[in-house]
Design a protein around this motif. Sequence first.
Motif, short mmCIF file in Angstrom:
data_model
loop_
_atom_site.label_atom_id
_atom_site.label_comp_id
_atom_site.label_asym_id
_atom_site.label_seq_id
_atom_site.Cartn_x
_atom_site.Cartn_y
_atom_site.Cartn_z
N LEU A 1 42.27 55.46 30.82
CA LEU A 1 42.32 54.06 31.26
C LEU A 1 40.93 53.49 31.50
O LEU A 1 40.64 52.35 31.16
CB LEU A 1 43.15 53.93 32.54
N ARG A 2 40.05 54.31 32.10
CA ARG A 2 38.70 53.84 32.35
C ARG A 2 38.03 53.43 31.04
O ARG A 2 37.26 52.47 31.00
CB ARG A 2 37.87 54.94 33.01
N ARG A 3 38.30 54.19 29.97
CA ARG A 3 37.71 53.84 28.67
C ARG A 3 38.32 52.55 28.14
O ARG A 3 37.66 51.77 27.47
CB ARG A 3 37.95 54.96 27.66
N LYS A 4 39.59 52.31 28.44
CA LYS A 4 40.31 51.17 27.84
C LYS A 4 40.16 49.88 28.63
O LYS A 4 40.60 48.83 28.18
CB LYS A 4 41.81 51.49 27.72
N LYS A 5 39.61 49.93 29.85
CA LYS A 5 39.67 48.74 30.69
C LYS A 5 38.86 47.60 30.10
O LYS A 5 37.89 47.86 29.42
CB LYS A 5 39.20 49.09 32.12
N PRO A 6 39.21 46.31 30.33
CA PRO A 6 40.34 45.93 31.17
C PRO A 6 41.68 46.23 30.51
O PRO A 6 41.81 46.17 29.30
CB PRO A 6 40.16 44.41 31.31
N LEU A 7 42.68 46.56 31.33
CA LEU A 7 44.01 46.87 30.81
C LEU A 7 44.63 45.62 30.17
O LEU A 7 44.33 44.50 30.57
CB LEU A 7 44.91 47.34 31.95
N VAL B 1 42.53 37.94 46.31
CA VAL B 1 43.49 39.00 46.00
C VAL B 1 42.76 40.15 45.32
O VAL B 1 41.74 39.95 44.64
CB VAL B 1 44.63 38.50 45.08
N LEU B 2 43.30 41.35 45.51
CA LEU B 2 42.70 42.55 44.92
C LEU B 2 43.71 43.15 43.93
O LEU B 2 44.69 43.78 44.34
CB LEU B 2 42.39 43.56 46.03
N PRO B 3 43.47 42.99 42.62
CA PRO B 3 44.38 43.61 41.64
C PRO B 3 44.40 45.11 41.83
O PRO B 3 43.36 45.73 42.10
CB PRO B 3 43.76 43.23 40.29
N LEU B 4 45.59 45.72 41.70
CA LEU B 4 45.74 47.15 41.94
C LEU B 4 44.81 47.98 41.07
O LEU B 4 44.33 49.02 41.48
CB LEU B 4 47.18 47.57 41.69
N ASP B 5 44.54 47.51 39.83
CA ASP B 5 43.75 48.37 38.94
C ASP B 5 42.30 48.50 39.39
O ASP B 5 41.60 49.41 38.96
CB ASP B 5 43.88 47.96 37.47
N LYS B 6 41.86 47.60 40.28
CA LYS B 6 40.51 47.77 40.84
C LYS B 6 40.44 49.11 41.57
O LYS B 6 39.41 49.76 41.62
CB LYS B 6 40.19 46.65 41.83
N LEU B 7 41.56 49.49 42.21
CA LEU B 7 41.60 50.76 42.95
C LEU B 7 41.42 51.93 42.01
O LEU B 7 40.93 52.99 42.39
CB LEU B 7 42.92 50.89 43.70
N LEU B 8 41.86 51.76 40.76
CA LEU B 8 41.75 52.84 39.79
C LEU B 8 40.35 52.92 39.20
O LEU B 8 39.86 53.99 38.87
CB LEU B 8 42.75 52.63 38.64
N PHE B 9 39.72 51.75 39.02
CA PHE B 9 38.50 51.70 38.22
C PHE B 9 37.22 51.63 39.04
O PHE B 9 36.17 52.03 38.56
CB PHE B 9 38.54 50.52 37.26
N GLU B 10 37.27 51.08 40.24
CA GLU B 10 36.03 50.88 40.99
C GLU B 10 35.75 52.09 41.89
O GLU B 10 36.65 52.86 42.20
CB GLU B 10 36.12 49.60 41.83
#
Lengths: 482, 482
Positions: A192-198, B217-226
């Motif tokens: 996912l990190r490689r593909k972001k943004p989702l 707002v904080l999109p959930l994927d920020k938690l995955l990527f940041e």
Amino acid sequence: MTETTEQTPHHRHLEHARAQVIELLSRQALELDLLSRSENRKQDVVAQLVARQHQAALSQRLLNFHPADIAFVFESLSPEAREMAWTLVRPERRGAVLLEVSDAVRRSLVGNMQPEEISAVVRTLDSDDIADLVSSLPDEQRQAVLEHVDRADQAEVRAVLSFPDDSVGAMMDLDFIAVREDATLEAVHRLLRRKKPLPAHTNELIVVDRNNALRGVLPLDKLLFEEPETEVGAVMLTQPTYFFTDDRDRDAVDAFEKYDLISAPVVNLHKQVVGRITVDTVIDELNARAQSENLRQVGLSEEDEDLFAPPARSARKRWPWVALNLATAFASSRVIDAFEPVIAQLVALATLMPIVASIGGNTGNQTMALVIRGLALNQMGPQQLRTMLVRELAIAGINGTVWGAALAAVTFGLYRDWKLAAVIGSAMLLELLLAATAGLIIPVMLKRFGRDPIMGSSVMLTATTDSMGFFIFLGLASMVLM
Amino acid sequence: MTETTEQTPHHRHLEHARAQVIELLSRQALELDLLSRSENRKQDVVAQLVARQHQAALSQRLLNFHPADIAFVFESLSPEAREMAWTLVRPERRGAVLLEVSDAVRRSLVGNMQPEEISAVVRTLDSDDIADLVSSLPDEQRQAVLEHVDRADQAEVRAVLSFPDDSVGAMMDLDFIAVREDATLEAVHRLLRRKKPLPAHTNELIVVDRNNALRGVLPLDKLLFEEPETEVGAVMLTQPTYFFTDDRDRDAVDAFEKYDLISAPVVNLHKQVVGRITVDTVIDELNARAQSENLRQVGLSEEDEDLFAPPARSARKRWPWVALNLATAFASSRVIDAFEPVIAQLVALATLMPIVASIGGNTGNQTMALVIRGLALNQMGPQQLRTMLVRELAIAGINGTVWGAALAAVTFGLYRDWKLAAVIGSAMLLELLLAATAGLIIPVMLKRFGRDPIMGSSVMLTATTDSMGFFIFLGLASMVLM
């Protein structure tokens, strides 16, 4: 797909801002028009300078709008103002705007675009968006756009275009992330990190086997909550709602509504994942459906959507409808003609006959609205149809008796003729019973013969209730009164 | 909120399964009914045993259905079968089913429930769901349910109920996760682990300051990527779309459609976050709107939704409509009456007059559908109204001339009277111009006076086009022919 990170101020400010921009653009288009007709060269130069300043300011304001709001502005502009405003939209945003405007406006904008502009627009879009874009264009415009699509994308675009309009395949999104069930969550995280943004609306990843066949879905929050070394297969949902490409689009819409979905996989006949449906498409579909339904009921198509289309063309588009209406009205008229001798003897009949026909049309339309709704909800099996017919006949019987009596009373008051009063009262009762039956049968028959139960149903119903209303009333009158 | 983890097999199997269950339940209700009337005691015992076995099997099948599918089954059942089937639904799922059924079915189910059953149902629901549930119930049922709600929840339920029906406050969800902007992502992650499972449709967390005012707002994927040590404020979106509790619900629906949202914060007048809107509610709202629109156009309400409601009550519900229709039809009839001497001299007039009125009604309805659509899309400013009027008059002019001529030709063929032909041709042209004007003015006026532009618009239009159609045709005839 438009990004959700655009600036979107509170809608109250926004409405105001949009109205202002529409006003400014309309005024400026008028000024430019006057300018082009002016004779005075010197005055021209000054005015053009001023106009150019205004344009820069407007361009800046449009810049801050979401593509959907720019589309709203465009739909409110006259064709001239629209053409001028188009030059103010930055090239990289034109694709997103084209996806948002109505079909008619889109055709007029694309029709005015130069090849290099088309190519610039196409480069900013995904292949399923390109398919969406061209699906509403006439053939020559479609070709003009497709020429500028990459070879690889072209295959995808043509694949999406090959699905029937009302299939899930035609509404699906090709942009999705698939993972294997034996991967660990940690590996998925790295992917996912490689593909972001989702891709937009990615609330879950699609889990497939080595043949790309659907195995399940992995909600994104599993990545947050489960241990990194867990395998996908251990925490995925194994019975997701999914669709085949040849499912009807309305089945997908219904499923999203019922199961509160955000996205769902789409598979081919071998159950291989080929795309997904996202909730934003479903909402657009619901809206388009509701709007086209209202227009279809009166025999109009989306062609009439653009306020500024030439009236002569719209007039011709309505011809089949006018012709059908004239034909059915003539048929009713022939029914009256058959009773000419009766009317000649008692002109009051001519005065009263439209009342019976009008009531029949309106109550028939009520029954029909309920039936069409039931058909849309798939709740019209043989059992329910029977129940509904009995129920509507009962209602017609009650209302026909009560209001038929009222109508008879008023008629007696006016004409002091109790036979005439009895005739119109009974005619109303019979007409209501007939209208209820017709209101039920017409959409059911249209549906059974594979036709759209809405399109034209109202004309057919009115034709029936009019001619039968005249026949019942005048027929009773000729038996009782002559 | 229903969980999306329910079993949802592909809809083709599901449709079949649902139809089977409906069939079985209907048959069993009949059997039980026969059984209760039977005289033979011994036979009874055996039959009851068989019936109980069937019930266990059915209960098992209902168990596998999603609450939305159980709701579908319930809406297709007769009241007796429905009551029997209700006992087969497990108590902990009854709340979810009640949320999914139509208002009419919900009223009948709640009406039959015992206090302890109500209390069991209420315990499984969130306070905003309870508010949804009771908002469609009559007062005494509403009280019966509210009595069983916890003191703390009751305040919340009453708060939601206090918002007007068509406000954002009434459709919001109270279940959301808020975080502070100075928290680190790691701290947020820990918070979520404690709160899991996340509320349905949580694609982003709401960021607030110490006064609970909306910051972003904080999109959930920020938690995955940041990175975990990042502060929320550094990566949150600072300009999210949000709503005030007193915004109109249709503004929220429009915003979700335009900006492809999944959820959005709702704030009070101090900009403090009090809830959120989720996309599933928006879809339900869109559906309800589309369905009620079709029914409203013919003067029906959602009351008529239940196929099995007593006909006498539904008949009475339609009375105001019948009365209005009778009154307007009578008014048109009086117009004809004024021309009785003319008709007495030439009965053909009575034969032909409904044609003009009918064409006027249908074309007026076309214009009106376009105007209502424009009003719904907020695209009917003074400028656009003028453009539209000119355009519709042009279309009416073209069609009136072309088809008026055709109508005149046919009339001449039938009656060999060129004056009569000229009268009906010109009457059609005038009627179409008038119908277009009325079709535009009526919904705009209804809207301007703060009324629903759909409700009853069709009756008002037909009343106008009918009486004016008769007046134009008979008036012209009395001038030209007499």
